[in-house]
Design a protein around this motif. Structure first.
Motif, PDB file in Angstrom:
ATOM      1  N   PHE A 199     -10.170  16.703   1.579  1.00 57.41           N
ATOM      2  CA  PHE A 199     -10.398  17.481   0.372  1.00 57.41           C
ATOM      3  C   PHE A 199     -11.123  16.690  -0.721  1.00 57.41           C
ATOM      4  CE2 PHE A 199      -7.392  20.525   2.073  1.00 57.41           C
ATOM      5  CZ  PHE A 199      -7.736  21.711   1.461  1.00 57.41           C
ATOM      6  N   ILE A 254      -1.836  18.631   3.658  1.00 57.92           N
ATOM      7  CA  ILE A 254      -2.836  19.547   3.121  1.00 57.92           C
ATOM      8  C   ILE A 254      -2.520  19.889   1.660  1.00 57.92           C
ATOM      9  CG2 ILE A 254      -1.690  21.659   3.914  1.00 57.92           C
ATOM     10  CD1 ILE A 254      -4.533  22.701   4.556  1.00 57.92           C
ATOM     11  N   MET A 280      -6.031  15.452   6.232  1.00 57.58           N
ATOM     12  CA  MET A 280      -6.301  16.586   5.345  1.00 57.58           C
ATOM     13  C   MET A 280      -6.410  16.168   3.890  1.00 57.58           C
ATOM     14  SD  MET A 280      -6.665  18.547   7.696  1.00 57.58           S
ATOM     15  CE  MET A 280      -7.315  19.852   6.669  1.00 57.58           C
ATOM     16  N   PHE A 321      -6.616  25.682   4.396  1.00 57.17           N
ATOM     17  CA  PHE A 321      -7.792  24.811   4.437  1.00 57.17           C
ATOM     18  C   PHE A 321      -9.066  25.632   4.220  1.00 57.17           C
ATOM     19  CE2 PHE A 321     -10.743  22.078   7.178  1.00 57.17           C
ATOM     20  CZ  PHE A 321     -11.009  21.209   6.138  1.00 57.17           C
ATOM     21  N   THR A 371      -1.914  20.382   9.877  1.00 55.90           N
ATOM     22  CA  THR A 371      -3.165  21.105   9.911  1.00 55.90           C
ATOM     23  C   THR A 371      -4.128  20.478  10.906  1.00 55.90           C
ATOM     24  OG1 THR A 371      -2.855  21.260   7.550  1.00 55.90           O
ATOM     25  CG2 THR A 371      -4.882  22.165   8.432  1.00 55.90           C
TER      26      THR A 371
END
Lengths: 318, 285
Positions: free
Chosen positions: A246, A124, A242, B242, B213
């Motif tokens: 994005f 992330i 992740m 997130f 995540t």
């Protein structure tokens, strides 16, 4: 006498229990993968019944009319992973070469730790960094150059022409490339190190340069393992979620240009799964998940088989 | 003749220098990116990493707050996942190392385990969603912990097997010769001498799941409020990052950077700890 006899039986009894319980848990680990596959297959049946095999070749994705096809995310997954491999393989190879052949001994350990830290950074974080730092930088300094120099080429120009937004499949591929470096380069380093020093020293003794030793001695000896390492990196790149979510742009559109936003299986799941309403929508997403799982399973199984083959070969030669 | 050889020698030397330079460049490239990411985290996150982050719950948009409930949720789920995953992983790893010489199960498990090690974590989230969340009817901390446990297990299996195999077999034989049954040999002798290595594996497994995540999105979901109820949706730092990073609110984005710095420091700290302090020393045989 009877007492010692008693303890002996007691020990044997516990031995059996201990052995069988370790075996039971090994079997649990072994069966997890089949449980995953069967569960996902059962849940994807509604979508497969509704759309048939056409699901994999249709690029519609419309929650309103409840029509779904997996082509766009499957295409995006394969393309971003391919970009990651094109960029990541030479980088990993260079790093493995540096660590095994060129690096002074005192630097080996800190450098190895640094490369492994790249693997330790949560995905992330790559995503956030990609969206807020790398994408704007790339939009200003990378993409205009690509547009100007590669976008005007005949035939392949269309791949590199497009808006300079920063996000898109190329950006996702580049970030994936950085993420697979530690995995691929550490496998390459490990297999490079199994080359018998005698072979390398003989080549050096004949006057070969470092590059010639690597190209003519190390690579032929370890090529199966190198391919295994590449497949391992590919498996990681295909399933990464992740970081891609994005920066991919989440557009359900098929586009030839790598600068355009797209979608991957994992980012479609991350974005839409909890908001999906209705059986067919959910089931379509699970079908995508199953597809991803099967693709990565095959890739990782090949990687593992190649590495096993290399190990067996090494055993025979030494 | 000699000039021909000289030209050829020169070409070989030049090729070698070029590939050497390229090789150094690839290392520099990777290190630049590592430095760039870490620098980004520090410059964006450090000033927001205040005491509030650790003492206040996640705020509604537009007001100040912290990450207390998210930090608690993450630690809680990681702890439960480790407690579920470690015994299973250690037992399975023990089977592979101690009893894995015969039969089909050991090689097959070894093979499957290595695939699980790299399997996409989002698919594991999907699996746990179908098996637990869908059946029970609501998201829960338990589901999140089980998803994380499924990621812990292959790491523990792998390190346990490797570490047990490093233990010299003379040690086992000596213990057996004294008359101890095999379960005692394994638990009192083999585990003890492999302890540092097994602990390293445990730390690496915890590091691995602390930043995850994807498997939590469909299982524990997220929770804006303080919750220690494992039966309900639970917050985690990664899920909050997130949500907040993608939001248009500045306060939320600042908290996301603070959380990102926190989680990275935690994970990298565990990684370095695992590699330095518990580095398995050379075992004399």
């Amino acid at each position: 006498m009877s007492n010692s006899n008693h303890t002996f039986n007691f020990g044997a009894f516990f031995d059996k229990i201990f052995r069988n319980s370790t075996m039971f848990f090994a079997f649990v680990v072994f069966s997890v993968i089949f449980a995953i596959m069967v569960t996902l297959l059962v849940s994807s049946l509604p979508a497969l019944k509704t759309f048939g095999l056409g699901f994999f070749f249709s690029d519609t994705w419309n929650p309103v009319t409840i029509e779904f096809g997996g082509l766009v995310p499957i295409y995006g997954t394969l393309v971003t992973a391919a970009i990651a491999m094109v960029i990541g393989i030479p980088l990993s190879f260079g790093i493995a070469m540096f660590i095994t052949e060129l690096c002074p001994n005192w630097l080996k350990r800190p450098l190895g730790v640094a490369i492994e830290l790249l693997a330790g950074i949560p995905s992330i974080i790559y995503g956030m960094w990609g969206l807020f730092v790398f994408a704007p930088f790339f939009a200003d300094h990378g993409q205009p150059w690509i547009n100007d120099h590669l976008g005007s080429l005949p035939f392949i120009g269309v791949i590199f022409a497009g808006p300079t937004m920063g996000i898109g499949m190329l950006t996702a591929g580049i970030i994936l490339a950085i993420m697979v470096i530690p995995f691929t380069s550490s496998v390459m380093r490990d297999v490079f190190e199994i080359v018998p020093p005698l072979l390398k020293e003989s080549a050096y003794g004949l006057g070969a340069t470092t590059w010639e030793v690597l190209k003519n001695i190390v690579l032929p000896y370890t090529k199966i393992g190198v391919v295994g390492g590449i497949m391992l990196g590919l498996g990681r790149a295909l399933g990464e979620t992740m970081a891609v979510t994005f920066v991919i742009g989440n557009a359900h559109e098929l586009s030839a240009s790598l600068l355009m936003p797209g979608n991957t299986i994992s980012s479609a799941l991350a974005n839409e799964f909890t908001e999906a309403v209705g059986d067919v929508y959910t089931s379509s997403l699970i079908t995508l998940g199953l597809t991803l799982f099967i693709i990565t399973f095959i890739v990782l199984a090949c990687a593992k088989l190649l590495l096993i083959k290399l190990a067996a070969q090494e055993g025979k030669q030494s | 003749m000699s000039s021909f050889n000289n030209a050829r020698y020169l070409r070989r030397r030049v090729t070698n220098v070029i590939t050497t330079i390229l090789s150094v460049c690839t290392v520099a490239f990777a290190l630049v990116f590592l430095g760039w990411i870490l620098w980004t985290l520090f410059s964006n996150g450090f000033s927001y990493l205040t005491l509030d982050v650790f003492t206040k719950n996640t705020p509604p948009p537009g007001s100040a707050g912290g990450l207390l409930n998210a930090i608690f949720g993450s630690l809680y789920m990681v702890l439960v996942a480790t407690l579920i995953g470690t015994p299973i992983g250690v037992m399975a790893g023990t089977y592979l190392a101690e009893y894995g010489n015969t039969g089909w199960l050991a090689p097959a498990t070894r093979f499957i385990n290595d695939i699980l090690l790299s399997a996409p974590s989002i698919v594991i989230g999907l699996f746990v969603y179908e098996v637990i969340v869908h059946r029970v009817g609501h998201f829960s901390g338990w589901a999140g912990a089980v998803a994380l446990a499924l990621i812990v297990i292959p790491v523990i299996v792998r390190t346990t097997e490797n570490m047990l195999q490093l233990v010299p077999s003379t040690l086992r034989e000596a213990a057996s010769a004294l008359g101890s049954p095999q379960w005692k040999v394994v638990t009192f002798v083999v585990y003890r001498s492999a302890r540092a290595g097994m602990l390293t594996g445990l730390l690496l497994a915890v590091a691995r799941i602390s930043g995850e995540t994807a498997p939590l999105l469909f299982t524990a979901l997220n929770n804006q409020f303080w919750s220690s109820d494992m039966n309900g949706a639970m917050s985690s730092v990664a899920a909050v990052i997130f949500q907040f990073a993608m939001s248009p609110y500045e306060d939320w984005q600042h908290l996301a950077w603070a959380g990102a710095l926190l989680i990275t420091l935690f994970v990298l700290g565990l990684n370095i700890l695992a590699r330095t302090i518990f580095r398995p020393g050379p075992i004399s045989s």
